[in-house]
Design a protein around this motif. Sequence first.
Motif, PDB file in Angstrom:
ATOM      1  N   MET A 219      -3.618  19.564  98.654  1.00 39.42           N
ATOM      2  CA  MET A 219      -1.875  19.218  98.359  1.00 39.42           C
ATOM      3  C   MET A 219      -1.009  19.477  98.165  1.00 39.42           C
ATOM      4  O   MET A 219       0.508  19.487  98.323  1.00 39.42           O
ATOM      5  N   SER A 220      -1.114  20.781  96.978  1.00 34.84           N
ATOM      6  CA  SER A 220       0.047  21.219  96.275  1.00 34.84           C
ATOM      7  C   SER A 220       0.633  22.468  97.320  1.00 34.84           C
ATOM      8  O   SER A 220       1.816  22.957  96.464  1.00 34.84           O
ATOM      9  N   GLY A 221       0.173  22.112  98.565  1.00 33.28           N
ATOM     10  CA  GLY A 221       0.578  23.989  99.083  1.00 33.28           C
ATOM     11  C   GLY A 221      -0.492  25.101  98.752  1.00 33.28           C
ATOM     12  O   GLY A 221       0.398  25.603  99.689  1.00 33.28           O
ATOM     13  N   LYS A 222      -1.508  25.258  98.068  1.00 31.14           N
ATOM     14  CA  LYS A 222      -1.639  26.393  97.384  1.00 31.14           C
ATOM     15  C   LYS A 222      -2.735  26.655  98.906  1.00 31.14           C
ATOM     16  O   LYS A 222      -3.771  27.615  98.435  1.00 31.14           O
ATOM     17  N   SER A 223      -2.976  25.656  99.478  1.00 30.86           N
ATOM     18  CA  SER A 223      -3.809  25.837 100.774  1.00 30.86           C
ATOM     19  C   SER A 223      -3.949  26.736 101.814  1.00 30.86           C
ATOM     20  O   SER A 223      -3.820  25.870 103.215  1.00 30.86           O
ATOM     21  N   ASN A 224      -2.230  27.404 101.973  1.00 29.60           N
ATOM     22  CA  ASN A 224      -1.271  27.592 103.068  1.00 29.60           C
ATOM     23  C   ASN A 224      -2.417  28.050 104.531  1.00 29.60           C
ATOM     24  O   ASN A 224      -1.626  28.180 105.240  1.00 29.60           O
TER      25      ASN A 224
END
Length: 533
Positions: A219-224
């Motif tokens: 949700m915070s963008g660390k799985s981009n």
Amino acid sequence: MEHILKENNKAIVHLRQQFKNKNLGLVFGAGASMNLGFPSWENLIKDIAEHSMVDGISLYESVKNSVPQSSITDILFQHFKTKRIKELEGEDEYFIKKRLLSDWRGIIYSSLYREALKDRKGKLLSHPYLNDFIPLIQNSEITINYNFDDTLEFILSEHHQDDIQKPYQVLWESHSHYKTGSPVIYHPNGFLPEDENSQQSEELIFSDESFSDQLLESMSGKSNMILNQFTKKTCILVGLSLEDATLKHLLRQSAVLSPGNYHYYIRYTNTELSRDEKEAIFNSNFTTYNLVTLFFNDEEISTFTRLITQEAEEFQIYARELDIPIKFVNYFVGSVAVGKSSILSHFGNFHILEEWIDKRPAELVKPFNDLTPEEEEQVEKWINGQFYKKNKWLDEQREGFFLIDRSPLDPISFTNNNHEEKKRAESMLQGIANGEGLIVVPGHIIFLESDEKEQKGRLLTKRKVSWTEEFLIDLNMKTKKLYGDNYSTYIINSRSTLHDTIKNTAKVLFCDGYSEINLHTNLEVLAKQGITL
């Protein structure tokens, strides 16, 4: 093979196109490794509970039916931790913490590989479909593997002759850099290879806490890295059950960010589902996650994969012998500013032929009634040349999935009377033939309609201020008469969101039948009779 191609020819042709363009991604789950001796999630947890260092089988039996499996791993780890800390009493606290993680990893390793290492090569050779994925993995930039094990790495090594250069790169952190030219295997849940001395991830996503952290990170963008795959590539998902909350979140996020980008989810089935059950599952996955669900068993997965990588000539001959279409030409037609270009811009994972190939002349911006005779002649010649180029290229293609902005009939609507209509149609026929005897490539006609107010608004945003609503009303009527009933699909792009229109268009492209319209015959009729009969 005939049945698989006949029932899934659209999917196979699309994936063959993406495979050729190196724009295909792969996502593997536990189901892909089951035939190699790796345990199911449930059996892995039970085996860990039975391990002598855990000694938690009674605890496992008491909670297995009342809490989620990821919660059971938490409970077992806490049970192991309490027991192990007592055994390590007196040692440095820092080293106790490291020892706990090391021992826990060792327990998971022994349970994971216990059966898998017995005749590993033999099991791999007899796997019903995994070997068929090798060309796809080798040709893909990134393959996502939600499993801990090194099965994919082992397969690539077995089919690699170079003793110096590894045939893959392994990543487990989304921010890691990688080199181009060698396929990447990305393990978002962590990596635990057969060789315990080789490089591996420090953490394994295997409990409620770690799964929750992973979901928060997504949700915070660390799985981009995964999200980039889902928004930019066309992916095949295999061996997955769609129970992973993080995976579902990323798929949903991708569906919102890239509403025209769809993936293929292989739902393993060795039992016959009813038509209604399949339809319900398909519609749910299609609507929510932009997934085209394919219901396959082991043999069907193998056949499907081999068809994707089959040599072009062999594939085309086979399809021709069976009279199965493998060339899908979809013309998006309608009046000006009905949203054709906007819609097509969201389907970048198909081959798109834009409205104009070359830079458009300035005269094309004007309403056709404002053109001088000299300008009209120049514009007509230029437009004919554009349709000739697109049509010639399409004619040369033997397979593929193509989306084309406008058909050669559209320019006929920009005329003032019956005489001009017939003359313009004849001019287009000559332009398409170009002395080479070419005819218009037939295709599936997707007719888009909008109302004049929305059309004028779209034109104003493009700084085309001279198009009046009265002119647009007349142009819309002529365009409808031009096609009459000669269209395959009708989509109303008015008073609805772009997302809804894209979803409706996706349904036409992925789900609905393909029916071709003979545009050349229609153009010949127009050359004789014009629009108004």
